[in-house]
Design a protein around this motif. Structure first.
Motif, PDB file in Angstrom:
ATOM      1  N   MET A 164       2.235  24.602   0.051  1.00  0.00           N
ATOM      2  CA  MET A 164       1.822  23.210  -0.144  1.00  0.00           C
ATOM      3  C   MET A 164       0.351  23.053   0.212  1.00  0.00           C
ATOM      4  N   ARG A 205      -3.504  20.780  -0.842  1.00  0.00           N
ATOM      5  CA  ARG A 205      -4.041  19.526  -1.375  1.00  0.00           C
ATOM      6  C   ARG A 205      -5.444  19.794  -1.901  1.00  0.00           C
ATOM      7  N   ARG A 237       1.803  12.634   9.756  1.00  0.00           N
ATOM      8  CA  ARG A 237       2.292  12.085   8.488  1.00  0.00           C
ATOM      9  C   ARG A 237       1.501  10.846   8.086  1.00  0.00           C
ATOM     10  N   THR A 295      -0.590  10.367   4.434  1.00  0.00           N
ATOM     11  CA  THR A 295       0.139   9.500   3.499  1.00  0.00           C
ATOM     12  C   THR A 295      -0.688   9.161   2.270  1.00  0.00           C
ATOM     13  N   PRO A 300      -3.033   9.978  -0.712  1.00  0.00           N
ATOM     14  CA  PRO A 300      -3.370  11.228  -1.402  1.00  0.00           C
ATOM     15  C   PRO A 300      -4.858  11.536  -1.413  1.00  0.00           C
ATOM     16  N   ALA A 325       4.941  19.011   6.519  1.00  0.00           N
ATOM     17  CA  ALA A 325       5.918  19.346   5.479  1.00  0.00           C
ATOM     18  C   ALA A 325       6.904  18.211   5.222  1.00  0.00           C
ATOM     19  N   ARG A 326       7.027  17.283   6.153  1.00  0.00           N
ATOM     20  CA  ARG A 326       7.969  16.166   5.970  1.00  0.00           C
ATOM     21  C   ARG A 326       7.403  15.071   5.079  1.00  0.00           C
ATOM     22  N   GLY A 327       6.160  15.209   4.691  1.00  0.00           N
ATOM     23  CA  GLY A 327       5.596  14.305   3.701  1.00  0.00           C
ATOM     24  C   GLY A 327       5.096  12.986   4.265  1.00  0.00           C
ATOM     25  N   PRO A 328       4.744  12.052   3.388  1.00  0.00           N
ATOM     26  CA  PRO A 328       4.180  10.769   3.814  1.00  0.00           C
ATOM     27  C   PRO A 328       5.156   9.976   4.676  1.00  0.00           C
TER      28      PRO A 328
END
Length: 326
Positions: free
Chosen positions: A1, A3, A261, A265, A267, A290-293
């Motif tokens: 993952m 960005r 997180r 959040t 992008p 890894a748990r995202g926004p």
């Protein structure tokens, strides 16, 4: 993952190894924490010419590393390292000669032929109309010594880089971003996202690291930035941390997870530069990323109810009055 780092074509891990306090704790002078971070998938390092022997420790660590070379971002050393708060003309802090010298020293110390990202380690809005610094970095890029160009905004002065971002004069900017300082999310972050400029967020756990969850009166008393803070300021700080911790608990997370997180959040944020001292901290940071926004309702609550406009460099013996700056 990974960005995207703006429109550079580079992709970075959501967590960047912040090397301000890196320690060469192995017999060969390498950093165990950085090696662990690289082994666990962190692909970028943020350092500065002004961070003591950070660049040298990174160089020794990378000689011990057998995997892919990480992206290295460093910062040009200001000529007057004692002044971080008050405006001075650009040529007091950065001249073409001082920029070249700093870049050459970074290349030599890090043991690389080209720096992936070079940032000015200070920025004032009034410098936006200067050109010599940019022309110098462009010349270094043409010479193959620099790949991308950025600036690091003054603490809590993220709006100072808006013109640079709007004009697409830099490839990336670095700003303070955390649960107490969410204002960049309504200014520089969305603009950078539109313009294709990368954003490196720092102080994700606040300047004192208190949002990593272990703040007490005793730990805050040892923080140099709070040396002149009144007991009322410290009490207010702890109260606000406790409020944020309760919101985190209601959503089944701790302050570390919420802070990371939250920072990821939007992008438009490319990566979070975080100081990581050991494998446990590396794993916790990567697991949170890894748990995202954050859930939308919690993200909105943090932005609306936890912003606290302050600057540790300006703390005084005055008491706190609600949400007023101190």
């Amino acid at each position: 993952m990974t960005r995207p780092l703006g429109a550079t074509g580079l992709h970075v891990s959501p967590i960047t190894f912040g090397a301000m306090r890196i320690a060469g704790d192995r017999p060969d002078g390498a950093s165990s924490a950085l090696l662990q971070a690289l082994e666990r998938g962190i692909t970028s390092i943020d350092t500065a010419r002004n961070y003591g022997d950070s660049e040298a420790v990174i160089a020794r660590t990378l000689r011990a590393w057998r995997g892919p070379r990480p992206l290295i971002a460093t910062k040009v050393k200001p000529r007057d390292i004692s002044n971080w708060r008050f405006y001075v003309p650009m040529d007091v802090q950065f001249t073409p000669g001082s920029i070249v010298t700093s870049v050459e020293e970074s290349l030599r110390t890090l043991g690389v032929d080209c720096l992936d990202l070079v940032q000015l380690h200070q920025w004032y809005y009034r410098w936006s109309h200067e050109t010599a610094w940019l022309e110098t970095l462009h010349a270094l890029r043409e010479a193959g010594k620099v790949r991308h160009i950025g600036v690091s905004a003054q603490d809590h002065e993220h709006d100072g880089v808006l013109k640079l971002v709007d004009d697409c004069r830099v490839d990336a900017v670095q700003v303070v971003l955390n649960a107490f300082e969410s204002r960049p999310l309504v200014s520089v972050v969305p603009l950078a996202d539109e313009r294709g400029v990368g954003v490196i967020a720092r102080c994700v756990f606040d300047h004192s690291g208190a949002l990593a969850g272990a703040a007490t009166r005793e730990t805050l008393a040892r923080d140099v930035k709070l040396a002149h803070a009144s007991p009322e300021v410290v009490a207010e700080y702890l109260r606000r941390i406790d409020r944020l911790r309760e919101d985190a608990r209601e959503h089944g997370m701790d302050l570390v997870e919420l802070s990371i997180r939250f920072g990821l959040t939007h992008p438009g944020v490319s990566t979070l530069a975080i100081s990581l001292a050991d494998a446990g901290q590396v794993d916790a940071a990567l697991a949170a990323a890894a748990r995202g926004p954050l859930p939308e309702t919690l993200f909105d609550r943090v932005c609306r109810e936890h912003v606290w406009v302050k600057n540790f460099y300006y703390f005084s013996r005055a008491t706190v009055d609600g949400n007023a700056p101190v």
